[in-house]
Every structure is written in C-alpha cells, then in structure tokens.
Design a protein around this motif. Sequence first.
Motif, short mmCIF file in Angstrom:
data_model
loop_
_atom_site.label_atom_id
_atom_site.label_comp_id
_atom_site.label_asym_id
_atom_site.label_seq_id
_atom_site.Cartn_x
_atom_site.Cartn_y
_atom_site.Cartn_z
N SER A 1 -4.43 -3.51 -9.17
CA SER A 1 -4.63 -3.75 -7.74
C SER A 1 -3.35 -4.38 -7.20
O SER A 1 -2.97 -5.48 -7.61
N CYS B 1 -4.21 1.69 5.26
CA CYS B 1 -5.29 0.81 4.81
C CYS B 1 -6.59 1.39 5.35
O CYS B 1 -6.74 1.57 6.56
N GLY C 1 -16.56 4.36 -2.14
CA GLY C 1 -15.32 3.60 -2.11
C GLY C 1 -14.66 3.57 -3.49
O GLY C 1 -13.43 3.65 -3.60
N MET D 1 -10.90 5.13 -4.70
CA MET D 1 -9.83 4.54 -5.49
C MET D 1 -9.43 5.43 -6.66
O MET D 1 -8.24 5.61 -6.95
N CYS E 1 -3.71 1.38 -5.33
CA CYS E 1 -4.71 0.81 -4.42
C CYS E 1 -4.65 -0.71 -4.43
O CYS E 1 -4.28 -1.33 -5.42
N PRO F 1 -7.65 -3.05 -3.17
CA PRO F 1 -8.93 -3.33 -2.53
C PRO F 1 -9.05 -4.78 -2.10
O PRO F 1 -8.55 -5.68 -2.77
N SER G 1 -11.75 -7.73 0.15
CA SER G 1 -12.95 -8.08 0.91
C SER G 1 -12.70 -9.25 1.85
O SER G 1 -13.60 -9.65 2.58
N TRP H 1 -15.77 -3.15 3.34
CA TRP H 1 -14.57 -3.67 2.68
C TRP H 1 -13.40 -2.78 3.04
O TRP H 1 -13.58 -1.79 3.76
N CYS I 1 -9.30 -1.16 1.76
CA CYS I 1 -8.46 -0.86 0.61
C CYS I 1 -7.12 -0.31 1.10
O CYS I 1 -7.09 0.72 1.78
N SER I 2 -6.04 -1.01 0.78
CA SER I 2 -4.71 -0.48 1.08
C SER I 2 -4.35 0.56 0.03
O SER I 2 -4.73 0.45 -1.14
#
Length: 202
Positions: free
Chosen positions: A24, A89, A134, A138, A148, A150, A152, A174, A176-177
């Motif tokens: 991540s 994102c 989701g 990813m 990715c 992610p 929250s 949520w 996720c970039s």
Amino acid sequence: MTKQFHDNTLSHEALEQLFLEARSYNGWLDKDVSEDQIRRIYDLLKMGPTSANQQSARFVWCKSQDAKDKLAEHASEANKKKIKTAPVCVIIGYDIDFHEQLPWLFPHTDAKSWFEGDVEGRIEHAKRNSALQGAYLMLAARALGLDCGPMSGVDLNKVTEDFFADQPQYRADWICSIGYGDKETIFDRSPRPDFNKFNRIA
C-alpha cells in the motif's frame, strides 16, 4: 477413464505482483494513469462475483486536480497529500437501491422482490458486496501493473454530499489512490500472522 486435472496456479511472479510483493503506497511517481487504464480496471473488477450479481458498488474516479483537491478537503491531514499527488483516486461507494437494477443484472428470477421494503437489509448487502468489488479493484489495478493506496481516513458523509449529491441513494465507503508507487514512501511490511493464529479447519 481417469480424469486429467490441470494445474492452473498462477506463476510465482504473478502471485508476487498481486499479493506477496504488493504494498500500500503513500506516494506516487509522476506518471499518468490514463482513462483507458481506468476502464480496463473496471472491466476486470466487474467480473468478480457478487451476491445475485448485484454489482452494488458505485465508483467516482477522481482524475482531475480539481476533483482530487475537492476530495482531499475531506481527508485526514495524513491522507491529503496521498490523494492530491496520486494520478487518480477512486471513491468506492454503494447503492442502497441496487435492487432496482436486478431485473437485468440477475434475470434468472425475481431477485428484486427479495429486497423490496428492507432498506437495512439492502444496506448490509450493498456494503458487503461493494467492499468485495473494491478488493477486486485493487487486484485488477495490480494485475495491470499499477499500485494502490487504500484509505478510510476521510469524512464519508461529506464525500457522499460532495460527490453523490445528485444520487441520494449512493453512499461513499472508502477511497483508494492508484498509480505508480514511489518505493521511497513505504516502510517495512508489517507482520502477517501464520495460518494457525486466526484459522481453523473444521
């Protein structure tokens, strides 16, 4: 006659790309993610299973700087830069009225009737299945050579108000970039438990 079974296991290299070496990311290289790549991610993730093929996830791909800046306004301080500097994102949301789409998504039976009049039940199903989608997102991004990040840490109510204002049945869950991760922005991988720690075979 003995049946022949083929080993369809992915190569170790593929497993490294999807799981073993994937991380991540907190920062991004200055390299664009194209609209074509975004569409390819979606075309893969939509093939993942959801209950009654409900496809309850709703996505907003924040690619323009204006959209990313707007989203970052609702993020924790630590996440703002992760959003603003990413090529894209994505907001992963869900549709609490997903059942309205079931007549064409799941035409085998009258699945829409299973959910009518049960808003709480729909929310439970929508959140679970959109979270699955989701996760597929990813894996799809990683499969296409992307990384990715992610998160929250955002005010989901404000994200919902800003990005789903014209669709009141949608809720943000949520974000996720996605992009090409900068290896200088990650720390050592956190521990992962052995099988026996949190599993049992009954």
